[in-house]
Motif scaffolding. Structure first.
Motif, short mmCIF file in Angstrom:
data_model
loop_
_atom_site.label_atom_id
_atom_site.label_comp_id
_atom_site.label_asym_id
_atom_site.label_seq_id
_atom_site.Cartn_x
_atom_site.Cartn_y
_atom_site.Cartn_z
N LEU A 182 0.78 -1.21 0.16
CA LEU A 182 0.12 0.05 -0.42
C LEU A 182 1.05 0.95 -0.57
N GLN A 183 1.72 1.25 0.78
CA GLN A 183 2.77 2.51 1.37
C GLN A 183 3.35 2.87 -0.72
N ASN A 230 1.27 3.78 -3.57
CA ASN A 230 1.01 5.28 -3.06
C ASN A 230 2.26 5.41 -3.25
N ARG A 231 3.30 5.51 -3.71
CA ARG A 231 4.18 6.35 -3.95
C ARG A 231 4.65 6.97 -5.00
N ARG A 242 2.15 5.85 -7.23
CA ARG A 242 1.35 7.28 -7.85
C ARG A 242 1.63 9.06 -7.91
N SER A 284 -2.74 9.66 -13.14
CA SER A 284 -2.14 9.39 -11.65
C SER A 284 -2.57 7.42 -11.79
N VAL A 325 -4.70 3.08 -6.87
CA VAL A 325 -3.58 2.33 -5.96
C VAL A 325 -5.06 0.89 -5.49
#
Length: 122
Positions: free
Chosen positions: A12-13, A16-17, A19, A29, A32
């Motif tokens: 997940l982290q 997000n990075r 994206r 974009s 996620v």
């Protein structure tokens, strides 16, 4: 990435990075949720990240692949619970159909403050 984070959290982290970096670099974009749930979508995103050789995007793509492999192995070992259909809801949804008409048993006390007739103006 902290070593104590679970593979799910790491993914997940990293997603997000990725994206945010792709948005900054390309103006486009990614989704996620799609990246976390659909391997073919994730593969396409990671291939785009690989085109940015020598950057953080390329490193994050590799880390995402490693975290995905760790998650697959953990699931095979039974260490990570499998997602269930109800886990994708917020918990605030209606569990039963909403009745548009008040129940007849509440209509008995017409003078009571809780009378549906008083509340609904009937």
């Amino acid at each position: 990435m902290p070593q104590s984070a679970t593979p799910q959290t790491q993914r997940l982290q990293l997603a997000n990075r990725i994206r945010l970096s792709l948005l900054r670099e390309t103006g486009h974009s990614i989704d996620v949720k799609q990246m976390l749930e659909h391997p073919l979508y994730a593969r396409e995103v990671l291939l785009v990240c690989d085109t940015f050789a020598g950057t953080a995007l390329q490193r994050w793509a590799q880390q995402f692949r490693q975290a995905t492999e760790a998650l697959v192995q953990a699931r095979r070992a039974g260490a990570v619970p499998q997602p269930t259909p109800w886990s994708t809801t917020s918990g605030f949804g209606s569990s039963a159909p909403v009745e548009l008409e008040p129940p007849k048993e509440l209509d008995r006390g017409k003078g009571h403050w809780f009378s549906p007739r008083r509340w609904l103006g009937r």
